[in-house]
Design a protein around this motif. Sequence first.
Motif, PDB file in Angstrom:
ATOM      1  N   LEU A   1       7.071  73.790  35.084  1.00 24.04           N
ATOM      2  CA  LEU A   1       7.975  73.991  33.954  1.00 24.04           C
ATOM      3  C   LEU A   1       8.616  72.655  33.630  1.00 24.04           C
ATOM      4  O   LEU A   1       9.285  72.068  34.482  1.00 24.04           O
ATOM      5  CB  LEU A   1       9.057  75.021  34.303  1.00 24.04           C
ATOM      6  CG  LEU A   1      10.077  75.363  33.221  1.00 24.04           C
ATOM      7  CD1 LEU A   1       9.386  76.014  32.024  1.00 24.04           C
ATOM      8  CD2 LEU A   1      11.155  76.286  33.771  1.00 24.04           C
ATOM      9  N   THR A   2       8.410  72.171  32.411  1.00 23.28           N
ATOM     10  CA  THR A   2       8.884  70.827  32.096  1.00 23.28           C
ATOM     11  C   THR A   2       9.194  70.656  30.620  1.00 23.28           C
ATOM     12  O   THR A   2       8.745  71.446  29.784  1.00 23.28           O
ATOM     13  CB  THR A   2       7.825  69.780  32.514  1.00 23.28           C
ATOM     14  OG1 THR A   2       8.308  68.474  32.233  1.00 23.28           O
ATOM     15  CG2 THR A   2       6.521  69.999  31.755  1.00 23.28           C
ATOM     16  N   THR A   3       9.957  69.632  30.313  1.00 24.35           N
ATOM     17  CA  THR A   3      10.213  69.271  28.922  1.00 24.35           C
ATOM     18  C   THR A   3       9.157  68.299  28.432  1.00 24.35           C
ATOM     19  O   THR A   3       9.104  67.963  27.262  1.00 24.35           O
ATOM     20  CB  THR A   3      11.593  68.585  28.774  1.00 24.35           C
ATOM     21  OG1 THR A   3      11.653  67.468  29.663  1.00 24.35           O
ATOM     22  CG2 THR A   3      12.709  69.549  29.098  1.00 24.35           C
ATOM     23  N   PHE A   4       8.297  67.850  29.329  1.00 28.00           N
ATOM     24  CA  PHE A   4       7.318  66.825  28.984  1.00 28.00           C
ATOM     25  C   PHE A   4       5.949  67.451  28.758  1.00 28.00           C
ATOM     26  O   PHE A   4       5.444  68.151  29.621  1.00 28.00           O
ATOM     27  CB  PHE A   4       7.227  65.775  30.095  1.00 28.00           C
ATOM     28  CG  PHE A   4       8.553  65.171  30.426  1.00 28.00           C
ATOM     29  CD1 PHE A   4       9.315  65.684  31.472  1.00 28.00           C
ATOM     30  CD2 PHE A   4       9.060  64.127  29.688  1.00 28.00           C
ATOM     31  CE1 PHE A   4      10.552  65.148  31.773  1.00 28.00           C
ATOM     32  CE2 PHE A   4      10.293  63.583  29.984  1.00 28.00           C
ATOM     33  CZ  PHE A   4      11.051  64.100  31.035  1.00 28.00           C
ATOM     34  N   GLY A   5       5.374  67.224  27.556  1.00 29.02           N
ATOM     35  CA  GLY A   5       4.091  67.821  27.232  1.00 29.02           C
ATOM     36  C   GLY A   5       2.959  66.820  27.152  1.00 29.02           C
ATOM     37  O   GLY A   5       1.912  67.118  26.583  1.00 29.02           O
ATOM     38  N   GLU A   6       3.150  65.612  27.706  1.00 28.34           N
ATOM     39  CA  GLU A   6       2.106  64.606  27.622  1.00 28.34           C
ATOM     40  C   GLU A   6       0.853  65.051  28.366  1.00 28.34           C
ATOM     41  O   GLU A   6       0.907  65.753  29.367  1.00 28.34           O
ATOM     42  CB  GLU A   6       2.584  63.269  28.216  1.00 28.34           C
ATOM     43  CG  GLU A   6       3.651  62.563  27.402  1.00 28.34           C
ATOM     44  CD  GLU A   6       5.065  63.010  27.777  1.00 28.34           C
ATOM     45  OE1 GLU A   6       5.184  64.041  28.470  1.00 28.34           O
ATOM     46  OE2 GLU A   6       6.020  62.330  27.362  1.00 28.34           O
ATOM     47  N   ASP A   7      -0.305  64.605  27.850  1.00 28.87           N
ATOM     48  CA  ASP A   7      -1.587  64.990  28.437  1.00 28.87           C
ATOM     49  C   ASP A   7      -1.674  64.608  29.905  1.00 28.87           C
ATOM     50  O   ASP A   7      -2.285  65.321  30.701  1.00 28.87           O
ATOM     51  CB  ASP A   7      -2.740  64.330  27.665  1.00 28.87           C
ATOM     52  CG  ASP A   7      -2.831  64.840  26.229  1.00 28.87           C
ATOM     53  OD1 ASP A   7      -2.243  65.891  25.945  1.00 28.87           O
ATOM     54  OD2 ASP A   7      -3.506  64.194  25.419  1.00 28.87           O
ATOM     55  N   ASP A   8      -1.076  63.481  30.281  1.00 27.78           N
ATOM     56  CA  ASP A   8      -1.181  63.015  31.660  1.00 27.78           C
ATOM     57  C   ASP A   8      -0.550  64.021  32.621  1.00 27.78           C
ATOM     58  O   ASP A   8      -1.100  64.320  33.671  1.00 27.78           O
ATOM     59  CB  ASP A   8      -0.501  61.648  31.813  1.00 27.78           C
ATOM     60  CG  ASP A   8      -0.588  61.127  33.241  1.00 27.78           C
ATOM     61  OD1 ASP A   8      -1.708  61.054  33.774  1.00 27.78           O
ATOM     62  OD2 ASP A   8       0.454  60.802  33.820  1.00 27.78           O
TER      63      ASP A   8
ATOM     64  N   ILE B   1      -0.159  67.228  32.063  1.00 31.11           N
ATOM     65  CA  ILE B   1      -0.970  68.437  32.063  1.00 31.11           C
ATOM     66  C   ILE B   1      -2.158  68.269  32.998  1.00 31.11           C
ATOM     67  O   ILE B   1      -2.426  69.118  33.854  1.00 31.11           O
ATOM     68  CB  ILE B   1      -1.461  68.761  30.638  1.00 31.11           C
ATOM     69  CG1 ILE B   1      -0.275  69.010  29.697  1.00 31.11           C
ATOM     70  CG2 ILE B   1      -2.383  69.979  30.660  1.00 31.11           C
ATOM     71  CD1 ILE B   1      -0.651  69.082  28.238  1.00 31.11           C
ATOM     72  N   ALA B   2      -2.879  67.161  32.848  1.00 30.41           N
ATOM     73  CA  ALA B   2      -4.062  66.910  33.668  1.00 30.41           C
ATOM     74  C   ALA B   2      -3.703  66.852  35.150  1.00 30.41           C
ATOM     75  O   ALA B   2      -4.378  67.445  35.992  1.00 30.41           O
ATOM     76  CB  ALA B   2      -4.735  65.610  33.232  1.00 30.41           C
ATOM     77  N   ARG B   3      -2.620  66.152  35.465  1.00 33.01           N
ATOM     78  CA  ARG B   3      -2.231  66.007  36.871  1.00 33.01           C
ATOM     79  C   ARG B   3      -1.795  67.345  37.463  1.00 33.01           C
ATOM     80  O   ARG B   3      -2.081  67.644  38.624  1.00 33.01           O
ATOM     81  CB  ARG B   3      -1.126  64.967  36.997  1.00 33.01           C
ATOM     82  CG  ARG B   3      -1.608  63.541  36.765  1.00 33.01           C
ATOM     83  CD  ARG B   3      -0.447  62.573  36.666  1.00 33.01           C
ATOM     84  NE  ARG B   3       0.360  62.545  37.885  1.00 33.01           N
ATOM     85  CZ  ARG B   3       1.579  62.011  37.947  1.00 33.01           C
ATOM     86  NH1 ARG B   3       2.118  61.488  36.853  1.00 33.01           N
ATOM     87  NH2 ARG B   3       2.244  62.003  39.076  1.00 33.01           N
TER      88      ARG B   3
END
Length: 216
Positions: free
Chosen positions: A81-88, A90-92
């Motif tokens: 659960l995060t405020t950050f939606g960057e692809d990196d 998600i992948a990690r």
Amino acid sequence: MIRILLADDETMIRAGVGAILQSDPSLQVVAEAGDGRQAVELALRHRPDVALLDIRMPRLDGLAAAAELRRVAPDTAVVMLTTFGEDDYIARALEVGASGFLLKSGDPRELIAGIHAVAEGAAYLSPKVAQRVIAEIAGGRMAKGARARDRVEALTERERQVLALLGAGLSNAEIATRMHIVEGTVKAYVSAILTRLDVRNRVQAAIIAYEAGLVA
């Protein structure tokens, strides 16, 4: 009752998320942690069904905590659960074995739906995250598809049927109903599939199913 461990270093966020979870009588927060290391320790003590982890936390970040939980408490499903939606991120998160990825800016109903999904053995990505994952898959689909089909060839016909349903987002119980077998047999198939495909979790297996063309 679905038992949940909630980990976030911000007290106000924990309170808000906890209030959302309490709105569903089938959900129970059994422990709260303010950092990743404490989250792992509490998970070992309480053995929750789901660990809901913030990505950025002190001592041990959410991604490292998720990887540790997959090793020491494999029966606990992990949702980031995060405020950050960057692809990196998600992948990690998928690489370390998370079964779900939700954004704090999302609809509270997504949070409850995600908890239920992973607790039932399925995977759950918030719609915005799912769009990113699908776009990434589609970008290199032809080359990835050939590799995925080679990997799927190692499976039995029955395992491929289970993989296709898993890729379509069905839970173990739903797969059992669809295939007219008991849920324990489905769990055995899923375990064998993850081992044969050399992947950590259902999300990664579902991606292979999609790339191999088993899922429309």
